[in-house]
Enzyme design. Structure first.
Site, PDB file in Angstrom:
ATOM      1  N   CYS A   1      13.609  15.524  -0.005  1.00  0.00           N
ATOM      2  CA  CYS A   1      12.427  15.475  -0.879  1.00  0.00           C
ATOM      3  C   CYS A   1      12.194  16.824  -1.558  1.00  0.00           C
ATOM      4  O   CYS A   1      11.808  16.877  -2.727  1.00  0.00           O
ATOM      5  CB  CYS A   1      11.194  15.035  -0.094  1.00  0.00           C
ATOM      6  SG  CYS A   1      11.231  13.270   0.306  1.00  0.00           S
TER       7      CYS A   1
ATOM      8  N   GLU B   1       0.816  -1.221   0.000  1.00  0.00           N
ATOM      9  CA  GLU B   1       0.000   0.000   0.000  1.00  0.00           C
ATOM     10  C   GLU B   1       0.848   1.269   0.000  1.00  0.00           C
ATOM     11  O   GLU B   1       0.805   2.077   0.945  1.00  0.00           O
ATOM     12  CB  GLU B   1      -0.981  -0.031   1.170  1.00  0.00           C
ATOM     13  CG  GLU B   1      -1.971  -1.175   1.035  1.00  0.00           C
ATOM     14  CD  GLU B   1      -3.171  -1.091   1.965  1.00  0.00           C
ATOM     15  OE1 GLU B   1      -3.065  -0.478   3.033  1.00  0.00           O
ATOM     16  OE2 GLU B   1      -4.220  -1.657   1.613  1.00  0.00           O
TER      17      GLU B   1
ATOM     18  N   GLU C   1      -4.407  -4.954  15.106  1.00  0.00           N
ATOM     19  CA  GLU C   1      -5.232  -5.705  14.150  1.00  0.00           C
ATOM     20  C   GLU C   1      -5.709  -7.051  14.682  1.00  0.00           C
ATOM     21  O   GLU C   1      -6.159  -7.901  13.910  1.00  0.00           O
ATOM     22  CB  GLU C   1      -4.467  -5.862  12.829  1.00  0.00           C
ATOM     23  CG  GLU C   1      -4.309  -4.513  12.130  1.00  0.00           C
ATOM     24  CD  GLU C   1      -3.728  -4.586  10.739  1.00  0.00           C
ATOM     25  OE1 GLU C   1      -2.842  -5.440  10.517  1.00  0.00           O
ATOM     26  OE2 GLU C   1      -4.132  -3.787   9.884  1.00  0.00           O
TER      27      GLU C   1
ATOM     28  N   CYS D   1      10.852  16.322   3.841  1.00  0.00           N
ATOM     29  CA  CYS D   1      12.225  16.580   4.286  1.00  0.00           C
ATOM     30  C   CYS D   1      12.992  17.361   3.223  1.00  0.00           C
ATOM     31  O   CYS D   1      12.544  17.509   2.090  1.00  0.00           O
ATOM     32  CB  CYS D   1      12.929  15.271   4.618  1.00  0.00           C
ATOM     33  SG  CYS D   1      13.475  14.356   3.163  1.00  0.00           S
TER      34      CYS D   1
ATOM     35  N   HIS E   1      -9.157  -7.918  13.650  1.00  0.00           N
ATOM     36  CA  HIS E   1      -9.495  -7.885  12.225  1.00  0.00           C
ATOM     37  C   HIS E   1      -9.825  -9.302  11.792  1.00  0.00           C
ATOM     38  O   HIS E   1      -9.154 -10.256  12.174  1.00  0.00           O
ATOM     39  CB  HIS E   1      -8.294  -7.358  11.427  1.00  0.00           C
ATOM     40  CG  HIS E   1      -8.609  -7.008  10.001  1.00  0.00           C
ATOM     41  ND1 HIS E   1      -8.906  -7.954   9.048  1.00  0.00           N
ATOM     42  CD2 HIS E   1      -8.671  -5.806   9.375  1.00  0.00           C
ATOM     43  CE1 HIS E   1      -9.132  -7.345   7.887  1.00  0.00           C
ATOM     44  NE2 HIS E   1      -8.998  -6.045   8.054  1.00  0.00           N
TER      45      HIS E   1
ATOM     46  N   GLU F   1      -6.196  -8.265  -1.199  1.00  0.00           N
ATOM     47  CA  GLU F   1      -6.687  -8.327   0.183  1.00  0.00           C
ATOM     48  C   GLU F   1      -8.189  -8.096   0.196  1.00  0.00           C
ATOM     49  O   GLU F   1      -8.718  -7.303  -0.590  1.00  0.00           O
ATOM     50  CB  GLU F   1      -6.063  -7.224   1.050  1.00  0.00           C
ATOM     51  CG  GLU F   1      -4.616  -7.414   1.403  1.00  0.00           C
ATOM     52  CD  GLU F   1      -4.106  -6.282   2.294  1.00  0.00           C
ATOM     53  OE1 GLU F   1      -4.918  -5.677   3.029  1.00  0.00           O
ATOM     54  OE2 GLU F   1      -2.905  -5.987   2.242  1.00  0.00           O
TER      55      GLU F   1
ATOM     56  N   CYS G   1       6.544  12.926   2.002  1.00  0.00           N
ATOM     57  CA  CYS G   1       7.549  13.374   2.959  1.00  0.00           C
ATOM     58  C   CYS G   1       7.990  14.782   2.572  1.00  0.00           C
ATOM     59  O   CYS G   1       8.117  15.101   1.394  1.00  0.00           O
ATOM     60  CB  CYS G   1       8.731  12.412   2.920  1.00  0.00           C
ATOM     61  SG  CYS G   1      10.127  12.962   3.912  1.00  0.00           S
TER      62      CYS G   1
HETATM   63  C1  GLA Z   1      -4.441  -2.930   4.568  1.00  0.00           C
HETATM   64  C2  GLA Z   1      -3.046  -3.471   4.783  1.00  0.00           C
HETATM   65  C3  GLA Z   1      -3.009  -4.700   5.628  1.00  0.00           C
HETATM   66  C4  GLA Z   1      -3.967  -4.608   6.776  1.00  0.00           C
HETATM   67  C5  GLA Z   1      -5.340  -4.357   6.231  1.00  0.00           C
HETATM   68  C6  GLA Z   1      -6.418  -4.330   7.275  1.00  0.00           C
HETATM   69  O1  GLA Z   1      -5.040  -3.355   3.423  1.00  0.00           O
HETATM   70  O2  GLA Z   1      -2.371  -3.706   3.587  1.00  0.00           O
HETATM   71  O3  GLA Z   1      -1.693  -4.877   6.087  1.00  0.00           O
HETATM   72  O4  GLA Z   1      -3.582  -3.588   7.631  1.00  0.00           O
HETATM   73  O5  GLA Z   1      -5.343  -3.103   5.596  1.00  0.00           O
HETATM   74  O6  GLA Z   1      -7.685  -4.166   6.702  1.00  0.00           O
HETATM   75 ZN    ZN Z   2      11.912  12.847   2.486  1.00  0.00          ZN
END
Ligand code: GLA
Ligand code: ZN
Length: 669
Positions: free
Chosen positions: A164, A154, A360, A161, A363, A312, A159
């Site tokens: 950057c 993800e 989590e 800094c 989750h 996911e 940033c």
């Molecule tokens: C994201 C992250 C995972 C986890 C899920 C929870 O998609 O990539 O590592 O934290 O959220 O929903």
């Molecule tokens: Zn930076």
């Protein structure tokens, strides 16, 4: 490089697997692979946040755990999607090299915390990431059980800094040919005397500095730079793993729209697109949720016009939504196969097993804290695994859409950030979804394309609120309609170019005026208590939020405003332009007007559409059809022809009875 689907021609079913959290529980690590096989899982994403296990101290690497995990998984027929660990860095690194931590918008350097928060420019972070990636690639890059690289996790954020800022200035120098006059013009910087006289004066928008909404050209360039720099970091990781074996494909898991990154740019460096889907099912308007999720699936498929991977999703609930509701019976199957219906070649979860601690732990996961390979959630997952095995011939098949909707994250930034019209929320995403719904409810497959894509494959292209378009994008739209295409645009189209400079000479900019045969002279924004309407063929359609005052040139007026000082003036127009036709909806309708227009256009253009009960939709992948019921009641649909039910093998005609929260997958005979 062969296509991922050629290398691995089966649906993937599995989850994020974090054995590094369970090292002191050998009995659990021993049980997992067998339980995965019982759940009909064939693939795990391993090592996503495992850096502190792999390199507990600087330069001290331990791969024993990964060695045994990959081996033990494969013994049970479970392949590995191997992650590079760069999404969460070990604590020692932040303590020793503070530059790897981000500087936030207020100028403060973070201390060690959470994840997804490193400086993408930092030479040290890049060096440390490349070092561990190379070792992973050397050790596993030729392992037949490793089928895909999962680069980081993800990607996102920014940033501020000094490194950057310098990189941003370099990027701007390149973009503007080292010419400050060009930059000043693009940013319209004489406004409030903001003229830049030295490259070193440039800073990203930030707190106590330039706000996003004042110098909008700077803001958009910063967003583009952030995309560039994030992608550059990702490319560095890709190049590293591919330098060892170029034949293992790469992906990175992308996220729900709209996004602050230009995913169209970023995804060109991936072999296969994947994304993480977390809809809030069972909200009162379940159809809204289904439509939103469908739109996202279509977007991610359309990034490469190829099957994508659902990387996911949760087997039950999340822990982070405002209300973490469980999936009701049927919803896990429906949501999982909805992804497949839209072109996914996988159903993957976060995560395999609930952790004991940390944020989590509650989750949803395939295995709960009770540790059992049984129970409602486990059974749901297992049933999806069994279904995917039966659907295997579908893997790799394509979606052939005749309709495209243009959605562009860059347009979203420009529109949402501009001061004017309705400031709180321009509702770009909602508007795209509202138009999309007309196709969804008729079972019409749609590609969600970027501005600047070749449109020639489509019979119909819809471009809601395409406020920001470059001259090149205008040329492509013109070429599409001139060549015989049918386009539909709305209010707020073609107002500005890519750095937010207004087009001169009337909106929509450049040749779009000829294509649509009109100019949009003014835009009225309505108070929430105001209403207006469009009268079209004697019918009245409600209007909210926006009404443009339009002067037609060559366009024919189909509908006019029902009230206010612009009563009787054009609101809906049609223009024949060379070999094609262009429609313009000058106001925001509440769905009924555009729905009627699309119903008519689908018929005129001969695009297959279905008459379906509320909440029911159909998708197709070549000869495979997916009938989905998101309503709270059973439904009956009628499809022409004969079919084979892919799961039961039963041959049937197209009269299908389908329960609430179910999906039927058919092969057309
Ligand atoms: C994201 C992250 C995972 C986890 C899920 C929870 O998609 O990539 O590592 O934290 O959220 O929903
Ligand atoms: Zn930076």
């Amino acid at each position: 490089m062969k296509e991922f689907q050629t290398l691995h021609p089966h649906f993937l079913h599995g989850a994020d697997y974090n054995p590094d959290q369970w090292i002191s529980y050998p009995e659990i690590l021993e049980q997992d692979p067998e339980m995965m096989a019982q759940a009909h899982c064939n693939c795990m994403s391993v090592g996503i946040f495992a850096w502190s296990t792999l390199e507990p101290n600087e330069g001290e690497y331990h791969f024993e755990l990964l060695d045994s995990i990959i081996e033990n998984l494969s013994a049970k027929g479970v392949k590995t999607v191997l992650a590079t660990p760069s999404a969460a860095r070990p604590r020692w690194m932040a303590e020793k090299y503070p530059e790897v931590c981000r500087v936030d918008k207020s100028g403060v350097r973070e201390i060690y915390n959470t994840r997804h928060n490193h400086c993408y420019t930092s030479p040290i972070y890049r060096e440390k990431t490349a070092a561990i990636d190379r070792l992973l690639a050397e050790r596993y890059g030729n392992n037949p059980n490793v089928i895909l690289w999962h680069i980081s996790n993800e990607l996102g954020g920014e940033c501020h800094c000094e490194l950057c800022q310098q990189a941003f200035r370099q990027w701007l120098r390149k973009k503007y040919d080292n010419d400050l006059d060009k930059l000043n013009h693009a940013w319209w910087s004489t406004f409030w005397s903001h003229t830049v006289t030295d490259w070193d004066q440039i800073r990203a928008p930030r707190e106590h500095g330039e706000p996003d909404i004042i110098m909008t050209g700077l803001y958009l360039d910063w967003r583009n730079f952030v995309t560039y720099q994030t992608t550059d970091f990702m490319k560095m990781e890709i190049d590293t793993v591919k330098s060892v074996n170029p034949n293992i494909p790469v992906t990175t898991n992308l996220m729900w729209l709209p996004q602050p990154l230009d995913l169209h740019y970023l995804s060109q460096f991936l072999d296969v697109v994947s994304w993480d889907s977390y809809p809030s099912w069972h909200e009162p308007d379940q159809v809204r949720c289904a439509v939103d999720t469908a739109f996202n699936h279509d977007y991610f498929r359309s990034l490469k016009h190829k099957p994508f991977l659902l990387m996911e999703s949760t087997p039950s609930n999340t822990n982070w939504q405002a209300i973490s509701k469980l999936k009701r019976p049927g919803m896990h199957r429906l949501a999982s196969l909805q992804a497949v219906a839209h072109g996914s070649d996988s159903v993957q979860y976060f995560q395999w097993r609930k952790g004991r601690g940390g944020s989590e732990k509650f989750h949803g996961a395939v295995i709960d804290h009770n540790g059992k390979a049984s129970g409602r959630v486990f059974e749901d997952v297992k049933q999806v695994g069994i279904a995917l095995e039966k659907l295997d011939p579908i893997c790799g098949s394509k979606t052939e859409a005749k309709v495209a909707i243009i959605f562009d994250n860059k347009n979203s930034w420009a529109l949402q950030n501009t001061s004017g019209f309705v400031n709180a929320d321009k509702k770009y995403m909602k508007t795209c979804l509202a138009h999309y719904k007309s196709f969804w409810k008729r079972g019409v497959d749609v590609d969600i394309v970027n501005t600047g894509e070749d449109l020639s494959a489509y019979s119909l292209v819809v471009m809601p609120m395409l406020y920001s378009t470059s001259p090149e994008q205008i040329r492509l739209i013109e070429e599409y309609v001139a060549g015989g295409g049918t386009a539909v645009a709305t209010y707020a189209t073609g107002y500005v170019d890519e750095t937010d400079l207004c087009y001169l000479g009337g909106f929509p900019g450049g040749k779009l005026k000829d294509v649509f045969g009109l100019t949009a002279d003014e835009i009225d924004t309505l108070y929430p208590t105001d209403t207006n309407s469009v009268v079209w063929d004697g019918n009245t359609y409600p209007v909210v939020d926006y009404c443009e005052l339009i002067t037609p040139s060559t366009a024919q007026v189909l509908g006019t405003y029902g009230s206010d000082f612009y009563k009787g003036m054009p609101a809906l127009l049609k223009n024949d332009y060379q070999k094609g036709t262009a429609y313009y909806i000058g106001c925001r309708d509440t769905g009924e007007l555009s729905d009627r227009l699309y119903d008519q256009l689908l018929k005129e253009l001969g695009i297959t559409a279905y008459d379906l009960p509320e909440g029911v939709t159909i998708n197709s992948r070549e000869k495979y059809f997916f009938v989905q019921n998101f309503s709270y009641a059973p439904a009956t649909v009628n499809l022409p022809g004969n079919y084979r039910n892919m799961e039961t093998g039963e041959i049937c005609n197209g009269c299908i009875c389908i329960d609430s929260s179910n999906i039927v997958v058919l092969e057309k005979l």
